[in-house]
Design a protein around this motif. Structure first.
Motif, PDB file in Angstrom:
ATOM      1  N   ALA A 121       0.841  -1.203   0.000  1.00 27.70           N
ATOM      2  CA  ALA A 121       0.000   0.000   0.000  1.00 27.70           C
ATOM      3  C   ALA A 121       0.873   1.250   0.000  1.00 27.70           C
ATOM      4  O   ALA A 121       0.370   2.367  -0.013  1.00 27.70           O
ATOM      5  N   HIS A 122       2.197   1.041   0.075  1.00 30.48           N
ATOM      6  CA  HIS A 122       3.174   2.122  -0.014  1.00 30.48           C
ATOM      7  C   HIS A 122       3.082   3.108   1.150  1.00 30.48           C
ATOM      8  O   HIS A 122       3.375   4.294   0.988  1.00 30.48           O
ATOM      9  N   SER A 123       2.694   2.615   2.325  1.00 25.24           N
ATOM     10  CA  SER A 123       2.609   3.490   3.494  1.00 25.24           C
ATOM     11  C   SER A 123       3.971   4.061   3.881  1.00 25.24           C
ATOM     12  O   SER A 123       4.048   5.142   4.479  1.00 25.24           O
ATOM     13  N   PHE A 124       5.052   3.356   3.505  1.00 28.69           N
ATOM     14  CA  PHE A 124       6.402   3.819   3.835  1.00 28.69           C
ATOM     15  C   PHE A 124       6.747   5.136   3.157  1.00 28.69           C
ATOM     16  O   PHE A 124       7.714   5.802   3.529  1.00 28.69           O
ATOM     17  N   SER A 125       5.963   5.522   2.153  1.00 27.73           N
ATOM     18  CA  SER A 125       6.231   6.768   1.423  1.00 27.73           C
ATOM     19  C   SER A 125       5.687   7.996   2.148  1.00 27.73           C
ATOM     20  O   SER A 125       5.977   9.123   1.740  1.00 27.73           O
ATOM     21  N   TYR A 126       4.900   7.781   3.201  1.00 25.86           N
ATOM     22  CA  TYR A 126       4.179   8.884   3.822  1.00 25.86           C
ATOM     23  C   TYR A 126       4.516   9.006   5.305  1.00 25.86           C
ATOM     24  O   TYR A 126       4.717   8.015   6.001  1.00 25.86           O
ATOM     25  N   ARG A 143      11.870  13.649   2.332  1.00 24.48           N
ATOM     26  CA  ARG A 143      11.984  12.285   1.815  1.00 24.48           C
ATOM     27  C   ARG A 143      10.624  11.585   1.756  1.00 24.48           C
ATOM     28  O   ARG A 143      10.514  10.515   1.185  1.00 24.48           O
ATOM     29  N   PHE A 144       9.603  12.168   2.369  1.00 28.11           N
ATOM     30  CA  PHE A 144       8.266  11.576   2.362  1.00 28.11           C
ATOM     31  C   PHE A 144       7.326  12.403   1.497  1.00 28.11           C
ATOM     32  O   PHE A 144       7.532  13.597   1.296  1.00 28.11           O
ATOM     33  N   GLN A 145       6.271  11.767   1.014  1.00 27.54           N
ATOM     34  CA  GLN A 145       5.305  12.461   0.157  1.00 27.54           C
ATOM     35  C   GLN A 145       4.285  13.257   0.957  1.00 27.54           C
ATOM     36  O   GLN A 145       3.540  14.050   0.382  1.00 27.54           O
ATOM     37  N   SER A 146       4.195  13.025   2.253  1.00 23.76           N
ATOM     38  CA  SER A 146       3.261  13.808   3.071  1.00 23.76           C
ATOM     39  C   SER A 146       3.844  14.023   4.446  1.00 23.76           C
ATOM     40  O   SER A 146       4.818  13.380   4.823  1.00 23.76           O
ATOM     41  N   LEU A 170      -4.174  13.062  -1.398  1.00 29.46           N
ATOM     42  CA  LEU A 170      -3.430  12.188  -2.299  1.00 29.46           C
ATOM     43  C   LEU A 170      -2.937  10.944  -1.584  1.00 29.46           C
ATOM     44  O   LEU A 170      -2.955   9.838  -2.133  1.00 29.46           O
ATOM     45  N   GLU A 171      -2.499  11.117  -0.338  1.00 31.11           N
ATOM     46  CA  GLU A 171      -1.992   9.977   0.432  1.00 31.11           C
ATOM     47  C   GLU A 171      -3.041   8.893   0.590  1.00 31.11           C
ATOM     48  O   GLU A 171      -2.811   7.724   0.245  1.00 31.11           O
ATOM     49  N   THR A 172      -4.217   9.262   1.102  1.00 24.47           N
ATOM     50  CA  THR A 172      -5.234   8.237   1.346  1.00 24.47           C
ATOM     51  C   THR A 172      -5.768   7.663   0.034  1.00 24.47           C
ATOM     52  O   THR A 172      -6.095   6.477  -0.040  1.00 24.47           O
ATOM     53  N   SER A 173      -5.808   8.486  -1.027  1.00 20.56           N
ATOM     54  CA  SER A 173      -6.279   7.986  -2.324  1.00 20.56           C
ATOM     55  C   SER A 173      -5.277   7.033  -2.957  1.00 20.56           C
ATOM     56  O   SER A 173      -5.658   5.984  -3.500  1.00 20.56           O
ATOM     57  N   GLN A 174      -4.007   7.371  -2.899  1.00 18.73           N
ATOM     58  CA  GLN A 174      -2.988   6.514  -3.509  1.00 18.73           C
ATOM     59  C   GLN A 174      -2.839   5.198  -2.751  1.00 18.73           C
ATOM     60  O   GLN A 174      -2.714   4.134  -3.363  1.00 18.73           O
TER      61      GLN A 174
END
Length: 228
Positions: free
Chosen positions: A20-25, A225-228, A96-100
């Motif tokens: 789910a790519h949670s590591f990006s946020y 380094r994070f998207q959010s 965007l975070e919850t949608s992606q």
């Protein structure tokens, strides 16, 4: 916990390896580090605990409601609440975070053929789906809703801990101390979410102005380094 199969399903869903790519946020944590609000183990633990309190009054009770409606086949109600939840996200980054993350989990549910055909068809019909709605659909795999909610909350604090280890930065042992210190807080969050979801109408609160401000600042932060 009814049986080992349910436990394994919950461990699977709560795993950070779930694509789910949670590591990006970081959900605002990186911005809190940038302004000095989070600077060490103590302040990181406090930040995550406060974030869990925010989760317990909106996202977590909404998850319980979505779980029940997925199981009962009330797909129109699921769609209405999902649209409402997306509208409550305070910034573009948080939307965007919850949608992606929701899109990634929705795709996995289809690939894994989790749930029955009606559930998957209803999920596929959504052009956009938020993460708690998608996770609630995945957790409909014959698991107890309160166990599923516990897994959801634990996965959230684990992701926040991992973000803090990178962003502050912290030693791995410090991250584990933070995680262990929040065990009881997860139980309280699940209890509060259950109480709010059981109210008529449900008591959902989206009040978190500090998070909104930090998230908005993060969108224009020079180094991140994070998207959010």
């Amino acid at each position: 916990m009814a049986n080992a199969a349910q436990l394994i399903a919950l461990l699977h869903l709560a795993s950070l390896t779930l694509p789910a790519h949670s590591f990006s946020y970081s959900q605002g944590l990186e911005a809190a580090v940038h302004v000095g609000q989070v600077s060490d183990e103590t302040t990181a633990a406090a930040w995550i605990a406060e974030g869990l309190d925010v989760l317990a009054v909106c996202e977590a009770p909404l998850w319980l409601l979505q779980f029940a409606d997925w199981q009962a086949g009330r797909f129109d109600t699921v769609a209405e609440r999902d649209t409402w939840f997306l509208a409550t996200r305070q910034t573009r980054e948080l939307r965007l975070e919850t949608s992606q993350m929701g899109w990634s989990l929705k795709r996995l549910i289809q690939q894994m053929e989790w749930g029955d055909g009606a559930l998957r068809s209803a999920l596929a019909a959504r052009a956009s789906v938020t993460f708690p709605t998608a996770f609630a659909a995945a957790a409909a795999l014959n698991v107890d809703p309160h166990d599923g909610m516990t897994a959801y909350c634990f996965a959230w604090i684990e992701n926040q801990m991992a973000a803090a280890v990178k962003a502050v930065p912290l030693e791995q042992a410090a991250g584990q101390r933070i995680l262990f210190s929040l065990h009881a807080a997860v139980v309280r969050a699940v209890q509060e979410a259950s109480r709010r979801a059981a109210c008529h109408p449900p008591e959902l609160s989206t009040f978190s102005p500090g998070l909104g401000v930090l998230s908005a600042r993060h969108a224009t932060q020079y180094l991140r380094r994070f998207q959010s």
